[in-house]
Motif scaffolding. Structure first.
Motif, short mmCIF file in Angstrom:
data_model
loop_
_atom_site.label_atom_id
_atom_site.label_comp_id
_atom_site.label_asym_id
_atom_site.label_seq_id
_atom_site.Cartn_x
_atom_site.Cartn_y
_atom_site.Cartn_z
N ASP A 9 0.84 -1.19 0.00
CA ASP A 9 0.00 0.00 0.00
C ASP A 9 0.88 1.25 0.00
OD1 ASP A 9 -3.03 0.95 0.72
OD2 ASP A 9 -1.54 2.27 1.66
N THR A 10 0.69 2.12 -0.99
CA THR A 10 1.54 3.30 -1.14
C THR A 10 1.31 4.32 -0.04
OG1 THR A 10 1.37 2.95 -3.53
CG2 THR A 10 2.39 4.99 -2.81
N ILE A 11 0.09 4.42 0.46
CA ILE A 11 -0.17 5.34 1.56
C ILE A 11 0.54 4.87 2.82
CG2 ILE A 11 -1.97 6.25 3.10
CD1 ILE A 11 -3.81 6.35 0.64
N ALA A 12 0.44 3.58 3.12
CA ALA A 12 1.15 3.04 4.28
C ALA A 12 2.65 3.27 4.14
CB ALA A 12 0.84 1.56 4.43
N ARG A 13 3.16 3.19 2.90
CA ARG A 13 4.59 3.39 2.69
C ARG A 13 5.04 4.80 3.08
NH1 ARG A 13 5.26 1.84 -2.53
NH2 ARG A 13 5.48 3.91 -3.44
N GLN A 14 4.15 5.78 2.93
CA GLN A 14 4.53 7.14 3.31
C GLN A 14 4.77 7.24 4.81
OE1 GLN A 14 5.26 8.79 0.55
NE2 GLN A 14 4.34 6.95 -0.35
N TYR A 15 3.97 6.52 5.59
CA TYR A 15 4.21 6.49 7.04
C TYR A 15 5.56 5.84 7.34
CZ TYR A 15 -0.55 7.82 8.55
OH TYR A 15 -1.72 8.50 8.81
N ASP A 69 -1.08 1.69 -8.74
CA ASP A 69 -2.02 2.32 -7.81
C ASP A 69 -2.61 1.29 -6.84
OD1 ASP A 69 -3.76 5.08 -7.65
OD2 ASP A 69 -4.97 3.33 -7.14
N SER A 70 -2.46 1.55 -5.55
CA SER A 70 -2.89 0.58 -4.53
C SER A 70 -4.39 0.31 -4.59
CB SER A 70 -2.52 1.09 -3.13
OG SER A 70 -1.14 1.31 -3.02
N HIS A 71 -5.17 1.35 -4.89
CA HIS A 71 -6.63 1.16 -4.96
C HIS A 71 -6.99 0.23 -6.12
CE1 HIS A 71 -10.80 2.17 -4.19
NE2 HIS A 71 -10.98 2.37 -5.47
N ILE A 72 -6.32 0.41 -7.25
CA ILE A 72 -6.57 -0.47 -8.39
C ILE A 72 -6.14 -1.90 -8.06
CG2 ILE A 72 -6.05 -0.94 -10.81
CD1 ILE A 72 -5.61 2.02 -11.23
N VAL A 73 -5.00 -2.04 -7.40
CA VAL A 73 -4.53 -3.38 -7.02
C VAL A 73 -5.56 -4.09 -6.16
CG1 VAL A 73 -2.78 -4.67 -5.74
CG2 VAL A 73 -2.08 -2.77 -7.20
#
Length: 309
Positions: free
Chosen positions: A169-175, A221-225
């Motif tokens: 997840d790309t959002i989690a990666r930002q954390y 894109d994580s949402h598409i995945v």
């Protein structure tokens, strides 16, 4: 962060967030909902209502990151009745907390360092509140995780929980990486394109599209995945690379071509939502660093600008 005369840090954070969220729907990004192109059962008005409802709690002085996320999701559900902005809230809550700590003019390096401090200080209570917010938002396609699943009560701090999901997840990666993708990919693209304001008829829209395409071209894109699988996400990323190269070499975007791509994506139910979330967070970050952007490039409808200035 430079606040307007007489404005508090919270006012400036709220203004930056609303500006970024307005750009999200005022600029037509392929596959996403916009003012001129509804999609995925949602309209731009729902996104604007969500932003207005969640902005005050996201900018609530002294609130923890997890509490900001949970309360902002609650406000969004009350205003829109569906999940319009969970990814945006997950990204923007730590950013709001960091901007609040700075409370004065900040360059990207100082914001980056402060954001890292915020992330390093996240607690188990932040994780529990954020998990409750995620459960309330009920995003589609999450599936199950072997450890610290969002359906269970977390027993580790929020950053540690996000690290467990960072590979998928790309959002989690930002954390996990201190928002490195926003600072090294999104923000430079945005600032570079806005500096070319004399070249493009609508430099703000061009810059937002450039940031969106930069993210979509680099990260499946994580949402598409989650919704369609990795192969579909990689196919969309491959398509985005051609557009990204076009922008990077200084060419104007082919708007009719982007509209055709938008139609194709929506026809297939494909929404690069994570790339849009990253774009919103990047725009908010830019406005926190340079609040004059909100005035130099107004994006909010007139009534909305009157409420936040």
């Amino acid at each position: 962060m430079m606040a307007a005369p007489g404005a508090s840090a919270g006012d400036s954070i709220r203004r930056a967030f609303l500006w970024a969220c307005s750009l999200d729907v005022m600029v037509a990004k392929p596959g996403n909902v916009s003012m001129g192109a509804a999609g995925h059962g949602m309209t731009a008005e729902l996104f604007l209502a969500s932003a207005e409802a969640s902005a005050p709690v996201l900018a609530d002085a002294g609130a923890g990151v997890g509490a900001r996320i949970e309360r902002a999701v609650m406000c969004t559900r009350a205003a829109a009745g569906c999940n319009t902005n969970l990814g945006i809230l997950l990204l923007c809550a730590p950013l709001a907390a960091a901007c609040e700590r700075l409370g004065q003019p900040a360059d990207p390096a100082r914001l980056h360092a402060t954001l890292e401090t915020v992330l390093a200080g996240l607690t188990v209570a932040d994780a529990q509140a954020a998990y409750r917010g995620i459960a309330l938002a009920s995003p589609g396609g999450l599936g199950e995780a072997p450890d610290q699943d969002v359906a269970a009560i977390p027993t580790i701090d929020l950053r540690s929980a996000m690290r467990l999901a960072a590979l998928r997840d790309t959002i989690a990666r930002q954390y996990a990486n201190g928002y490195a993708d926003l600072f090294t990919v999104g923000l430079p693209v945005l600032r570079r394109q806005l500096a070319r304001r004399a070249v493009w008829p609508d430099p703000l829209a061009h810059a937002v599209l450039a940031v969106y395409l930069a993210f979509l071209a680099r990260f499946p894109d994580s949402h598409i995945v989650r919704k369609h699988g990795l192969a579909v996400a990689q196919s969309v990323t491959h398509q985005a690379r051609a557009w990204d190269r076009h922008v990077a070499t200084g060419h104007a975007l082919d708007l009719p071509g982007l509209q055709r791509w938008d139609h194709e994506l929506k026809l297939g139910g494909i929404n690069p939502g994570t790339s849009a979330d990253l774009t919103v967070a990047c725009a908010m970050m830019a406005a926190c660093i340079d609040p004059s952007l909100c005035l130099a490039f107004p994006a909010l409808p007139r009534a909305g600008m009157e409420r936040v200035t």
